[in-house]
Design a protein around this motif. Structure first.
Motif, PDB file in Angstrom:
ATOM      1  N   PHE A   1      49.677  61.223  39.929  1.00 31.57           N
ATOM      2  CA  PHE A   1      49.346  60.221  38.940  1.00 31.57           C
ATOM      3  C   PHE A   1      48.239  59.339  39.489  1.00 31.57           C
ATOM      4  N   VAL A   2      47.332  58.947  38.617  1.00 33.09           N
ATOM      5  CA  VAL A   2      46.253  58.034  38.962  1.00 33.09           C
ATOM      6  C   VAL A   2      46.452  56.783  38.115  1.00 33.09           C
ATOM      7  N   ILE A   3      46.492  55.634  38.776  1.00 33.24           N
ATOM      8  CA  ILE A   3      46.630  54.359  38.084  1.00 33.24           C
ATOM      9  C   ILE A   3      45.229  53.817  37.857  1.00 33.24           C
ATOM     10  N   ILE A   4      44.835  53.743  36.604  1.00 35.04           N
ATOM     11  CA  ILE A   4      43.490  53.271  36.270  1.00 35.04           C
ATOM     12  C   ILE A   4      43.543  51.760  36.091  1.00 35.04           C
ATOM     13  N   ILE A   5      42.780  51.061  36.923  1.00 35.04           N
ATOM     14  CA  ILE A   5      42.783  49.593  36.921  1.00 35.04           C
ATOM     15  C   ILE A   5      41.650  49.064  36.052  1.00 35.04           C
ATOM     16  N   ASP A   6      41.948  48.043  35.288  1.00 31.77           N
ATOM     17  CA  ASP A   6      40.915  47.296  34.573  1.00 31.77           C
ATOM     18  C   ASP A   6      40.583  46.096  35.450  1.00 31.77           C
ATOM     19  N   VAL A   7      39.494  46.190  36.215  1.00 34.13           N
ATOM     20  CA  VAL A   7      39.171  45.119  37.166  1.00 34.13           C
ATOM     21  C   VAL A   7      38.917  43.787  36.473  1.00 34.13           C
ATOM     22  N   ASN A   8      38.578  43.841  35.195  1.00 34.41           N
ATOM     23  CA  ASN A   8      38.367  42.580  34.468  1.00 34.41           C
ATOM     24  C   ASN A   8      39.674  41.833  34.238  1.00 34.41           C
ATOM     25  N   LYS A   9      40.799  42.519  34.394  1.00 34.68           N
ATOM     26  CA  LYS A   9      42.095  41.872  34.173  1.00 34.68           C
ATOM     27  C   LYS A   9      42.870  41.616  35.467  1.00 34.68           C
ATOM     28  N   VAL A  10      42.348  42.059  36.596  1.00 39.68           N
ATOM     29  CA  VAL A  10      43.057  41.863  37.865  1.00 39.68           C
ATOM     30  C   VAL A  10      43.047  40.390  38.266  1.00 39.68           C
ATOM     31  N   PHE A  11      41.932  39.723  37.992  1.00 43.56           N
ATOM     32  CA  PHE A  11      41.803  38.323  38.392  1.00 43.56           C
ATOM     33  C   PHE A  11      41.779  37.434  37.169  1.00 43.56           C
ATOM     34  N   SER A  12      42.371  36.249  37.289  1.00 43.04           N
ATOM     35  CA  SER A  12      42.339  35.279  36.202  1.00 43.04           C
ATOM     36  C   SER A  12      40.980  34.582  36.201  1.00 43.04           C
ATOM     37  N   SER A  13      40.675  33.902  35.101  1.00 42.52           N
ATOM     38  CA  SER A  13      39.390  33.191  35.036  1.00 42.52           C
ATOM     39  C   SER A  13      39.324  32.108  36.113  1.00 42.52           C
ATOM     40  N   GLU A  14      40.471  31.495  36.426  1.00 42.98           N
ATOM     41  CA  GLU A  14      40.507  30.480  37.495  1.00 42.98           C
ATOM     42  C   GLU A  14      40.174  31.113  38.844  1.00 42.98           C
ATOM     43  N   GLU A  15      40.735  32.306  39.105  1.00 38.24           N
ATOM     44  CA  GLU A  15      40.462  32.991  40.372  1.00 38.24           C
ATOM     45  C   GLU A  15      39.006  33.442  40.455  1.00 38.24           C
ATOM     46  N   ILE A  16      38.462  33.914  39.335  1.00 39.32           N
ATOM     47  CA  ILE A  16      37.051  34.316  39.323  1.00 39.32           C
ATOM     48  C   ILE A  16      36.174  33.104  39.617  1.00 39.32           C
ATOM     49  N   GLY A  17      36.520  31.952  39.037  1.00 42.69           N
ATOM     50  CA  GLY A  17      35.781  30.731  39.306  1.00 42.69           C
ATOM     51  C   GLY A  17      35.809  30.377  40.782  1.00 42.69           C
ATOM     52  N   MET A  18      36.979  30.538  41.395  1.00 39.38           N
ATOM     53  CA  MET A  18      37.138  30.262  42.818  1.00 39.38           C
ATOM     54  C   MET A  18      36.290  31.240  43.643  1.00 39.38           C
ATOM     55  N   VAL A  19      36.296  32.496  43.225  1.00 40.32           N
ATOM     56  CA  VAL A  19      35.527  33.530  43.920  1.00 40.32           C
ATOM     57  C   VAL A  19      34.038  33.229  43.825  1.00 40.32           C
ATOM     58  N   LYS A  20      33.590  32.854  42.610  1.00 42.74           N
ATOM     59  CA  LYS A  20      32.176  32.542  42.433  1.00 42.74           C
ATOM     60  C   LYS A  20      31.778  31.337  43.273  1.00 42.74           C
ATOM     61  N   GLU A  21      32.668  30.344  43.312  1.00 41.72           N
ATOM     62  CA  GLU A  21      32.391  29.143  44.093  1.00 41.72           C
ATOM     63  C   GLU A  21      32.289  29.487  45.579  1.00 41.72           C
ATOM     64  N   ALA A  22      33.177  30.354  46.047  1.00 42.65           N
ATOM     65  CA  ALA A  22      33.152  30.760  47.458  1.00 42.65           C
ATOM     66  C   ALA A  22      31.849  31.455  47.781  1.00 42.65           C
ATOM     67  N   GLY A  23      31.389  32.319  46.891  1.00 41.44           N
ATOM     68  CA  GLY A  23      30.129  33.027  47.111  1.00 41.44           C
ATOM     69  C   GLY A  23      28.940  32.111  46.995  1.00 41.44           C
ATOM     70  N   ASP A  24      28.947  31.248  45.970  1.00 37.48           N
ATOM     71  CA  ASP A  24      27.822  30.345  45.741  1.00 37.48           C
ATOM     72  C   ASP A  24      27.655  29.331  46.851  1.00 37.48           C
ATOM     73  N   SER A  25      28.788  28.855  47.414  1.00 37.10           N
ATOM     74  CA  SER A  25      28.688  27.822  48.452  1.00 37.10           C
ATOM     75  C   SER A  25      27.981  28.346  49.692  1.00 37.10           C
ATOM     76  N   ARG A  26      28.056  29.641  49.915  1.00 44.93           N
ATOM     77  CA  ARG A  26      27.384  30.214  51.087  1.00 44.93           C
ATOM     78  C   ARG A  26      25.924  30.564  50.818  1.00 44.93           C
ATOM     79  N   LEU A  27      25.498  30.495  49.559  1.00 45.20           N
ATOM     80  CA  LEU A  27      24.111  30.807  49.237  1.00 45.20           C
ATOM     81  C   LEU A  27      23.197  29.616  49.478  1.00 45.20           C
ATOM     82  N   GLU A  28      23.777  28.423  49.497  1.00 44.14           N
ATOM     83  CA  GLU A  28      22.953  27.213  49.628  1.00 44.14           C
ATOM     84  C   GLU A  28      22.471  27.029  51.040  1.00 44.14           C
TER      85      GLU A  28
END
Length: 167
Positions: free
Chosen positions: A140-167
């Motif tokens: 069996f193969v479990i097909i993941i929808d990566v758009n649903k793995v993370f909540s919008s709050e978690e995506i925001g946190m992820v973006k912030e983590a990435g953006d803070s290192r770009l400055e």
């Protein structure tokens, strides 16, 4: 979501990878590239599943441990450990992030009629991130929808983590 469904149906190709000896797949249209494991710089005050950031051609890319996010044990690094660089769409915005996997297998086609809905496993098991289930040979193969793995709050946190290192 409707746009994503059209893409998945049109391509029918999925990248397979393993987590805890189980076979998972992601729509290939969301995969940018696959990297061998590289050291991850830890970002303070982020959730456990967010390992930190990597330098991808001068850009800070957050890396998440998919095992931890899916409620499995932490990924133990081996020579087969890979970082799958994916594009996650949330509220109309895209974020590039890395997903740690035990190993990457292959790209293969799955016909839409061969994808079954995620099985119901009760209220305690979250299956909303599962796009569907398919069979490859006898597995069996479990097909993941990566758009649903993370909540919008978690995506925001992820973006912030990435953006803070770009400055």
């Amino acid at each position: 979501m409707a746009e994503k469904d059209k893409t998945a149906i049109a391509a029918n190709q999925y990248l397979t990878f393993t987590l805890a000896d189980e076979l998972y797949a992601i729509d290939i249209s969301q995969v940018w590239e696959v990297l061998d494991y590289v050291p991850v710089t830890k970002v303070p005050r982020t959730p456990d599943f967010l390992l930190g950031i990597i330098n991808l051609r001068g850009k800070a890319v957050p890396v998440a441990d998919l095992r931890l996010k899916l409620g499995l044990e932490k990924t133990e690094r081996t020579v087969h450990t890979c970082i799958i660089i994916v594009e996650v769409l949330m509220d109309g915005e895209s974020t590039i992030m890395g997903a740690l996997s035990d190993s990457v297998q292959e790209v293969f086609e799955i016909k839409p009629e061969d994808i079954e809905p995620a099985p119901r496993m009760g209220a305690k098991v979250k299956t909303e991130f599962i796009y569907g289930m398919a069979k490859q040979n006898d597995e069996f193969v479990i097909i993941i929808d990566v758009n649903k793995v993370f909540s919008s709050e978690e995506i925001g946190m992820v973006k912030e983590a990435g953006d803070s290192r770009l400055e």
